[in-house]
Write a protein that holds these residues in place. Structure first.
Motif, PDB file in Angstrom:
ATOM      1  N   GLU A   1      80.334   0.385   0.042  1.00  8.92           N
ATOM      2  CA  GLU A   1      80.718   1.795   0.004  1.00  8.92           C
ATOM      3  C   GLU A   1      79.584   2.636  -0.580  1.00  8.92           C
ATOM      4  O   GLU A   1      79.282   3.711  -0.099  1.00  8.92           O
ATOM      5  CB  GLU A   1      82.002   1.969  -0.814  1.00  8.92           C
ATOM      6  N   THR A   2      78.964   2.101  -1.631  1.00 11.23           N
ATOM      7  CA  THR A   2      77.766   2.747  -2.160  1.00 11.23           C
ATOM      8  C   THR A   2      76.694   1.698  -2.414  1.00 11.23           C
ATOM      9  O   THR A   2      77.001   0.543  -2.731  1.00 11.23           O
ATOM     10  CB  THR A   2      78.034   3.462  -3.513  1.00 11.23           C
ATOM     11  N   ILE A   3      75.448   2.102  -2.250  1.00  9.91           N
ATOM     12  CA  ILE A   3      74.308   1.224  -2.572  1.00  9.91           C
ATOM     13  C   ILE A   3      73.377   1.995  -3.496  1.00  9.91           C
ATOM     14  O   ILE A   3      72.923   3.086  -3.160  1.00  9.91           O
ATOM     15  CB  ILE A   3      73.529   0.808  -1.307  1.00  9.91           C
TER      16      ILE A   3
ATOM     17  N   GLY B   1      62.988  -7.413  -2.307  1.00 10.24           N
ATOM     18  CA  GLY B   1      62.540  -7.521  -3.696  1.00 10.24           C
ATOM     19  C   GLY B   1      63.108  -6.465  -4.614  1.00 10.24           C
ATOM     20  O   GLY B   1      63.031  -6.614  -5.839  1.00 10.24           O
ATOM     21  N   SER B   2      63.691  -5.398  -4.070  1.00  8.88           N
ATOM     22  CA  SER B   2      64.241  -4.365  -4.952  1.00  8.88           C
ATOM     23  C   SER B   2      65.553  -4.841  -5.558  1.00  8.88           C
ATOM     24  O   SER B   2      66.251  -5.687  -5.009  1.00  8.88           O
ATOM     25  CB  SER B   2      64.447  -3.063  -4.178  1.00  8.88           C
ATOM     26  N   ALA B   3      65.869  -4.283  -6.728  1.00 11.74           N
ATOM     27  CA  ALA B   3      67.122  -4.611  -7.406  1.00 11.74           C
ATOM     28  C   ALA B   3      68.165  -3.576  -7.012  1.00 11.74           C
ATOM     29  O   ALA B   3      67.875  -2.373  -7.026  1.00 11.74           O
ATOM     30  CB  ALA B   3      66.925  -4.611  -8.913  1.00 11.74           C
ATOM     31  N   VAL B   4      69.353  -4.042  -6.659  1.00  9.21           N
ATOM     32  CA  VAL B   4      70.380  -3.110  -6.189  1.00  9.21           C
ATOM     33  C   VAL B   4      71.725  -3.375  -6.846  1.00  9.21           C
ATOM     34  O   VAL B   4      71.992  -4.469  -7.359  1.00  9.21           O
ATOM     35  CB  VAL B   4      70.580  -3.204  -4.654  1.00  9.21           C
ATOM     36  N   GLU B   5      72.534  -2.341  -6.803  1.00  6.30           N
ATOM     37  CA  GLU B   5      73.928  -2.478  -7.197  1.00  6.30           C
ATOM     38  C   GLU B   5      74.750  -1.936  -6.037  1.00  6.30           C
ATOM     39  O   GLU B   5      74.550  -0.794  -5.604  1.00  6.30           O
ATOM     40  CB  GLU B   5      74.182  -1.670  -8.463  1.00  6.30           C
ATOM     41  N   VAL B   6      75.657  -2.772  -5.546  1.00  4.73           N
ATOM     42  CA  VAL B   6      76.447  -2.388  -4.377  1.00  4.73           C
ATOM     43  C   VAL B   6      77.914  -2.378  -4.755  1.00  4.73           C
ATOM     44  O   VAL B   6      78.418  -3.335  -5.337  1.00  4.73           O
ATOM     45  CB  VAL B   6      76.225  -3.375  -3.203  1.00  4.73           C
ATOM     46  N   GLN B   7      78.601  -1.299  -4.450  1.00  2.00           N
ATOM     47  CA  GLN B   7      80.056  -1.264  -4.621  1.00  2.00           C
ATOM     48  C   GLN B   7      80.687  -1.389  -3.250  1.00  2.00           C
ATOM     49  O   GLN B   7      80.199  -0.816  -2.281  1.00  2.00           O
ATOM     50  CB  GLN B   7      80.486   0.065  -5.237  1.00  2.00           C
ATOM     51  N   GLY B   8      81.760  -2.134  -3.183  1.00  2.00           N
ATOM     52  CA  GLY B   8      82.395  -2.265  -1.886  1.00  2.00           C
ATOM     53  C   GLY B   8      83.559  -3.223  -1.949  1.00  2.00           C
ATOM     54  O   GLY B   8      84.095  -3.503  -3.021  1.00  2.00           O
ATOM     55  N   LYS B   9      83.934  -3.701  -0.763  1.00  2.00           N
ATOM     56  CA  LYS B   9      85.060  -4.620  -0.678  1.00  2.00           C
ATOM     57  C   LYS B   9      84.604  -5.967  -0.158  1.00  2.00           C
ATOM     58  O   LYS B   9      83.853  -6.055   0.813  1.00  2.00           O
ATOM     59  CB  LYS B   9      86.119  -4.049   0.273  1.00  2.00           C
TER      60      LYS B   9
ATOM     61  N   SER C   1      72.628 -16.302  -0.404  1.00  2.00           N
ATOM     62  CA  SER C   1      72.716 -14.878  -0.686  1.00  2.00           C
ATOM     63  C   SER C   1      74.045 -14.360  -0.146  1.00  2.00           C
ATOM     64  O   SER C   1      74.693 -14.994   0.676  1.00  2.00           O
ATOM     65  CB  SER C   1      71.558 -14.142  -0.023  1.00  2.00           C
ATOM     66  N   LEU C   2      74.440 -13.206  -0.639  1.00  2.00           N
ATOM     67  CA  LEU C   2      75.663 -12.576  -0.173  1.00  2.00           C
ATOM     68  C   LEU C   2      75.283 -11.552   0.898  1.00  2.00           C
ATOM     69  O   LEU C   2      74.370 -10.750   0.701  1.00  2.00           O
ATOM     70  CB  LEU C   2      76.373 -11.881  -1.338  1.00  2.00           C
ATOM     71  N   GLN C   3      75.978 -11.602   2.019  1.00  2.00           N
ATOM     72  CA  GLN C   3      75.693 -10.622   3.070  1.00  2.00           C
ATOM     73  C   GLN C   3      76.425  -9.319   2.771  1.00  2.00           C
ATOM     74  O   GLN C   3      77.625  -9.319   2.499  1.00  2.00           O
ATOM     75  CB  GLN C   3      76.099 -11.154   4.434  1.00  2.00           C
ATOM     76  N   VAL C   4      75.687  -8.223   2.850  1.00  2.00           N
ATOM     77  CA  VAL C   4      76.270  -6.893   2.668  1.00  2.00           C
ATOM     78  C   VAL C   4      76.208  -6.174   4.014  1.00  2.00           C
ATOM     79  O   VAL C   4      75.162  -6.169   4.673  1.00  2.00           O
ATOM     80  CB  VAL C   4      75.490  -6.095   1.596  1.00  2.00           C
TER      81      VAL C   4
ATOM     82  N   GLY D   1      87.120  -8.972 -10.104  1.00  2.00           N
ATOM     83  CA  GLY D   1      86.948  -7.522 -10.140  1.00  2.00           C
ATOM     84  C   GLY D   1      85.693  -7.094 -10.862  1.00  2.00           C
ATOM     85  O   GLY D   1      85.139  -7.835 -11.663  1.00  2.00           O
ATOM     86  N   ALA D   2      85.270  -5.913 -10.546  1.00  2.00           N
ATOM     87  CA  ALA D   2      84.187  -5.224 -11.243  1.00  2.00           C
ATOM     88  C   ALA D   2      83.006  -6.104 -11.628  1.00  2.00           C
ATOM     89  O   ALA D   2      82.494  -6.843 -10.799  1.00  2.00           O
ATOM     90  CB  ALA D   2      84.740  -4.513 -12.474  1.00  2.00           C
TER      91      ALA D   2
END
Lengths: 469, 469
Positions: free
Chosen positions: B107-109, B83-91, B66-69, B3-4
């Motif tokens: 769900e959000t990027i 190259g950008s840094a991201v935070e992705v919320q999802g399932k 890598s993880l596929q989103v 989680g989280a």
């Protein structure tokens, strides 16, 4: 398993196993007693000749305890002295004494290398002060105290590597020679080839540019945290400080970690605390007898320190009853001068002689890379120091300024924009909130063992006016 | 568990677990699919926008994969670039694709840190040559190849520490700054404080004496082997060699071990071989995908090297059928000149492109501390080198001269008696037959991965005319 070569090392290791296992080994040995012919090698720690029997204690450095050898007095030789190297063949038997598991009944004793006891500076059964053995850097490791120290240092080293590996950190060898000066401090060692040093040819540097010994791997770790998220390094760092104090060395070891996607100083403090607890519990479980020596003879009843019985209680308090002690005590510093040793002592005392985190230092006191808290115009930065009783600063860390405009304006004011173009680059290509810390390894050892002088917790101390061997 | 925060790191680690465990994790995830809301942080490795769906690959450096989103195209933003840094919320859900265990339904990027792709020297999905990325020491770790290399280096480092700890060796931090010159080689770096360097004040050394960067920890390890029997060190060593060759660095890492009560070169060779095999098998089991990258793209079908398929077979041959290959091939050198690179190549080729031990070198070619074989008047010493295909000398070791008269007469002839009085002392107080070896860590990595240039197996290479960052 315990036959012939290496038998004793295997046996000695039993001493550090849990009691239950040790008992099983003892039983097994008891059963096979008659067949247990072994060859044991080591150095003589004591010789006691009686009418009917000759007692030797020999030690191979794998533990503090020596193995008792029982022999017929006819086996005694003139060069069988304290400090000599011997090889003993015989049988391992259960010892009739309560103090030891077993002893060796010698059949032959061969003196491999004699020891001239008159010129040998260590004496049998004498408890030499640390200051005394410090004069003999090539021999002091044969002293019980230094032997115990170096075994503990070795286990702590392994414990640090395991802690980070187990938590998914990538280990990085940050460079020793660098063209950077991380802290902006003036106390640097410069490097030249021997020839350059002689000719003092200013314009012919080996690396084309002036090169220095590293004072911190932090900036290089930041590079790596931008790829691996969590990274650590554990290596030598240097300060050309003209100090002979009990707290400073010219060459010392530092553990440093850097964490990407970290927005909170609390997360950094948590890693410091976890590191401290995990490594300390490794050391306590791996070399209890060695640690005991320090808590018994070097720092007895030194309650303010983690040494002595109190530290164990204290460690447990950290682990099991974190609310009983005022930790983390977050002090928001209101004064504008840096913490001196006396301030540190006061703070630690004020909090009841426990480890204390001090956070949010004045902006102007700290290096350019620390993150502006924006709690006022350039008021404080997100820095944290961990102070511990008796030693002072054990760890120092901070969030790093990841915002390009903040960093640019700060470097510009310092006239460092060109030198740190690469560091600014890290903020242009996928910059993330991040932070990290460093822990002084020698100070850690001083703290857990209650050793007063930092020169006694490193194999070959280097400080101003001294570089022996 | 997943989680989280930190969820993805936990997940990524699964990739290096045994297949059975990975499958169990997958099953568990499948069952809890609906509830598995996670927050994942990392850097974008690819963006592919289709009419109905947006695909991202993001990576946090904990593994090559890598993880596929998978996201709705409405979530695409202008600064969501390579190259950008991201935070992705999802399932996290099971992936319909065979190539990957699972994927993240976003769900959000949130773009944490953008990346200016026009000035970023790494390009999406491009296989940059190692020479190209070498120009960007602060960014090259974000390249797949260097990323894999540094993960392997980290695992090999841990493997080396474990090997020695597991075998009862005490770890010693041998000094970096020393007043000795172990090999008698002239290629030393000298150290001064920055002020001394400017003033070139010959007679005001910080340490009172001229001080140098270590070229080997051996002599200091010998001190320690006289107390702990088996000791090792693993740290930086230095040569001021004016060479830009693919085999030399000014700062490199060496693993060194020293063993007391050792009378036979064969015992030293056995430790070299065990070390090599244990660490290599650790690396192969801990980062199989990273190693595969090298054997596939960097050194494909390079049969002479341990890289490519052949090395695995070869390693197995060492382990399982030691009689099938001519090893150890003990060559008694008859000629009086030292081995040059061409000789080494010839020997390795002559033996069928396998690792070769060369023993018993001419007396006059080797340093004063090597043990006289007494097979003629000062004819040969008990030295051993391990040569490997493609790299040359990987390890070098010897028995050390433990006999006081032999050592004394040799040092006297060299005029070094005074400088090495402490070293002679070791032969006066419980001297024992002993020996040891050193292994070049970068050469080891070059060898197992088939990397041609040593500058590509160290995070920040230092060599003549270059000390970047």
């Amino acid at each position: 398993m315990l036959g012939a070569r290496g038998g004793w090392r295997a046996l000695r290791r039993c001493a550090s196993l849990p009691r239950a296992v040790r008992l099983r080994v003892r039983e097994a040995l008891g059963a096979r007693e008659a067949a247990e012919a072994v060859r044991v090698q080591g150095w003589v720690r004591s010789v006691r000749s009686q009418k009917e029997v000759l007692f030797l204690h020999i030690n191979d450095g794998s533990s503090l305890e020596s193995l008792q050898v029982v022999a017929d007095p006819s086996l005694e030789k003139r060069d069988l002295t304290f400090g000599s190297a011997v090889e003993v063949q015989g049988k391992l038997v259960k010892s009739p004494h309560r103090m030891q598991n077993m002893e060796l009944q010698a059949e032959t004793i061969h003196v491999v290398g004699p020891c001239d006891i008159w010129s040998f500076p260590l004496k049998m059964k004498e408890r030499h002060p640390l200051e005394y053995v410090r004069q003999f850097p090539h021999l002091r490791c044969r002293n019980n105290t230094l032997g115990a120290l170096l075994r503990i240092r070795s286990e702590a080293t392994a414990g640090i590597h395991s802690f980070f590996q187990d938590n998914g950190y990538v280990h990085i060898h940050t460079p020793i020679i660098t063209s950077n000066d991380c802290e902006g401090a003036g106390e640097l060692f410069q490097i030249e080839t021997s020839r350059e040093a002689k000719e003092s040819a200013e314009n012919t540097h080996f690396f084309n540019v002036p090169a220095f010994l590293t004072v911190s791997g932090q900036l290089h770790l930041e590079v790596m945290a931008g790829a691996f998220t969590h990274v650590f390094t554990f290596g030598p760092t240097f300060r050309a400080e003209n100090s002979q104090s009990r707290r400073h060395l010219a060459e010392f070891y530092m553990v440093e970690a850097e964490l990407s996607f970290t927005e909170n100083l609390q997360d950094i403090m948590q890693v410091m605390e976890d590191l401290f607890k995990t490594v300390t519990s490794t050391v306590l479980s791996k070399c209890p007898r060695d640690v005991e020596l320090f808590h018994k003879y070097i720092a007895p009843a030194q309650k303010r320190s983690i040494a002595g019985k109190s530290d164990i209680t204290h460690k447990l308090a950290w682990q099991e009853a974190p609310k009983q002690i005022p930790r983390p005590l977050l002090l928001f510093l209101q004064w504008g001068c840096d913490l001196q040793t006396e301030h540190e002592k006061y703070l630690v005392k004020h909090c009841g002689e426990v480890p204390v985190f001090v956070v949010n230092y004045p902006y102007d006191l700290k290096p350019f890379y620390m993150r502006d808290n924006e709690d006022g115009p350039e008021h404080t930065v997100a820095a944290v120091d961990l102070l511990v009783p008796g030693v002072g600063e054990l760890c120092g860390g901070s969030l790093r300024e990841e915002r390009l405009p903040f960093l640019e304006s700060r470097l510009q004011r310092l006239g460092l924009t060109d030198a740190y173009q690469w560091y600014l680059d890290l903020r242009k290509f996928g910059s993330v909130p991040h932070g990290g810390f460093g822990m002084g390894f020698e100070r850690y050892l001083q703290y857990i063992l209650g050793v007063d002088n930092i020169k006694d917790v490193i194999p070959f101390p280097r400080f101003s006016h001294s570089c022996l061997l």
